[in-house]
Write a protein that holds these residues in place. Sequence first.
Motif, PDB file in Angstrom:
ATOM      1  N   ALA A  26      55.306   9.301 -34.191  1.00  0.00           N
ATOM      2  CA  ALA A  26      54.043   9.899 -34.639  1.00  0.00           C
ATOM      3  C   ALA A  26      54.259  10.729 -35.902  1.00  0.00           C
ATOM      4  O   ALA A  26      53.449  10.680 -36.840  1.00  0.00           O
ATOM      5  N   LEU A  27      55.362  11.486 -35.937  1.00  0.00           N
ATOM      6  CA  LEU A  27      55.653  12.315 -37.107  1.00  0.00           C
ATOM      7  C   LEU A  27      55.930  11.443 -38.330  1.00  0.00           C
ATOM      8  O   LEU A  27      55.470  11.747 -39.434  1.00  0.00           O
TER       9      LEU A  27
ATOM     10  N   GLN B 113      53.962   9.365 -43.557  1.00  0.00           N
ATOM     11  CA  GLN B 113      53.523   8.268 -44.413  1.00  0.00           C
ATOM     12  C   GLN B 113      52.107   8.501 -44.940  1.00  0.00           C
ATOM     13  O   GLN B 113      51.829   8.260 -46.113  1.00  0.00           O
ATOM     14  N   VAL B 114      51.221   8.989 -44.079  1.00  0.00           N
ATOM     15  CA  VAL B 114      49.842   9.250 -44.517  1.00  0.00           C
ATOM     16  C   VAL B 114      49.820  10.342 -45.584  1.00  0.00           C
ATOM     17  O   VAL B 114      49.168  10.206 -46.617  1.00  0.00           O
TER      18      VAL B 114
ATOM     19  N   SER C 144      46.136  15.867 -28.556  1.00  0.00           N
ATOM     20  CA  SER C 144      47.588  15.645 -28.543  1.00  0.00           C
ATOM     21  C   SER C 144      48.228  16.117 -29.841  1.00  0.00           C
ATOM     22  O   SER C 144      49.317  16.696 -29.838  1.00  0.00           O
ATOM     23  N   LEU C 145      47.548  15.859 -30.955  1.00  0.00           N
ATOM     24  CA  LEU C 145      48.061  16.310 -32.246  1.00  0.00           C
ATOM     25  C   LEU C 145      48.184  17.828 -32.249  1.00  0.00           C
ATOM     26  O   LEU C 145      49.235  18.377 -32.576  1.00  0.00           O
ATOM     27  N   TYR C 146      47.098  18.503 -31.861  1.00  0.00           N
ATOM     28  CA  TYR C 146      47.106  19.969 -31.881  1.00  0.00           C
ATOM     29  C   TYR C 146      48.109  20.538 -30.878  1.00  0.00           C
ATOM     30  O   TYR C 146      48.815  21.502 -31.183  1.00  0.00           O
ATOM     31  N   ALA C 147      48.187  19.951 -29.695  1.00  0.00           N
ATOM     32  CA  ALA C 147      49.095  20.461 -28.664  1.00  0.00           C
ATOM     33  C   ALA C 147      50.562  20.265 -29.044  1.00  0.00           C
ATOM     34  O   ALA C 147      51.412  21.104 -28.735  1.00  0.00           O
ATOM     35  N   THR C 148      50.859  19.170 -29.735  1.00  0.00           N
ATOM     36  CA  THR C 148      52.248  18.847 -30.067  1.00  0.00           C
ATOM     37  C   THR C 148      52.689  19.456 -31.385  1.00  0.00           C
ATOM     38  O   THR C 148      53.797  19.981 -31.494  1.00  0.00           O
TER      39      THR C 148
ATOM     40  N   ALA D  67      61.031  16.605 -42.242  1.00  0.00           N
ATOM     41  CA  ALA D  67      61.615  15.313 -41.867  1.00  0.00           C
ATOM     42  C   ALA D  67      61.876  14.471 -43.114  1.00  0.00           C
ATOM     43  O   ALA D  67      62.929  13.833 -43.243  1.00  0.00           O
ATOM     44  N   TYR D  68      60.921  14.476 -44.043  1.00  0.00           N
ATOM     45  CA  TYR D  68      61.080  13.724 -45.288  1.00  0.00           C
ATOM     46  C   TYR D  68      62.272  14.252 -46.087  1.00  0.00           C
ATOM     47  O   TYR D  68      63.075  13.473 -46.608  1.00  0.00           O
ATOM     48  N   VAL D  69      62.385  15.566 -46.186  1.00  0.00           N
ATOM     49  CA  VAL D  69      63.490  16.174 -46.933  1.00  0.00           C
ATOM     50  C   VAL D  69      64.821  15.716 -46.352  1.00  0.00           C
ATOM     51  O   VAL D  69      65.732  15.316 -47.091  1.00  0.00           O
ATOM     52  N   GLN D  70      64.942  15.750 -45.042  1.00  0.00           N
ATOM     53  CA  GLN D  70      66.191  15.335 -44.406  1.00  0.00           C
ATOM     54  C   GLN D  70      66.493  13.864 -44.680  1.00  0.00           C
ATOM     55  O   GLN D  70      67.613  13.506 -45.037  1.00  0.00           O
TER      56      GLN D  70
END
Length: 193
Positions: free
Chosen positions: A12-13, A18-19, A43-47, A61-64
């Motif tokens: 999901a991340l 990508q978006v 789910s988005l808000y909770a996670t 995540a992109y930086v890594q």
Amino acid sequence: MVRPKEFDERIALTAAMQVFWEKGYEATSIGDLTERMKIQRPSLYATFGGKKELFEAALKAYVQLSLTYVENKLRRAPSMKASLLAYFQGIIEGSGGSNPNFGCLCVNTMVELAPHEPSFSLITGEFHARLTELFQRSIEDGIRTGELSNQLNPSSIARVLTLTAIGLSVTMKMKPDPARVKHVAAEILTLLE
């Protein structure tokens, strides 16, 4: 009793990243995100929290991923100069899973958001510093092996290479005439002479 998550957070991340990369932070809606992530708003808000928190997680995540890619690119070539040539040519061609029309998500964030948002500025500043460290280490290796002159200043050249990479990434988003950028990667290497 807590319900187990019905989606893989990592997947999901990656979809959210990508978006944001394709559309930019401001133009991306929660609907765009939930559709691509294949999850519901709750789910988005909770996670992940809200849009800003999700973007921060996606940017980290992109930086890594980006730094791992650069490090591998710099280590796998037969020589230090060849590795830098391949890296800068990759920016021009959009290799490594990149798309030159999207640019670099981190560089886009530097331009679009970092001046106004301290948390984004911190993440992009860390990317900038770590990219410079990778270049410096590579230059030091080139000096150690005798490929590069020991008269070079690795930290100075590394800073210039980082700024050059950022500028080239921004330039490629403008879709320049290929003839204008055809030899740029080779010209960048003249800094090492």
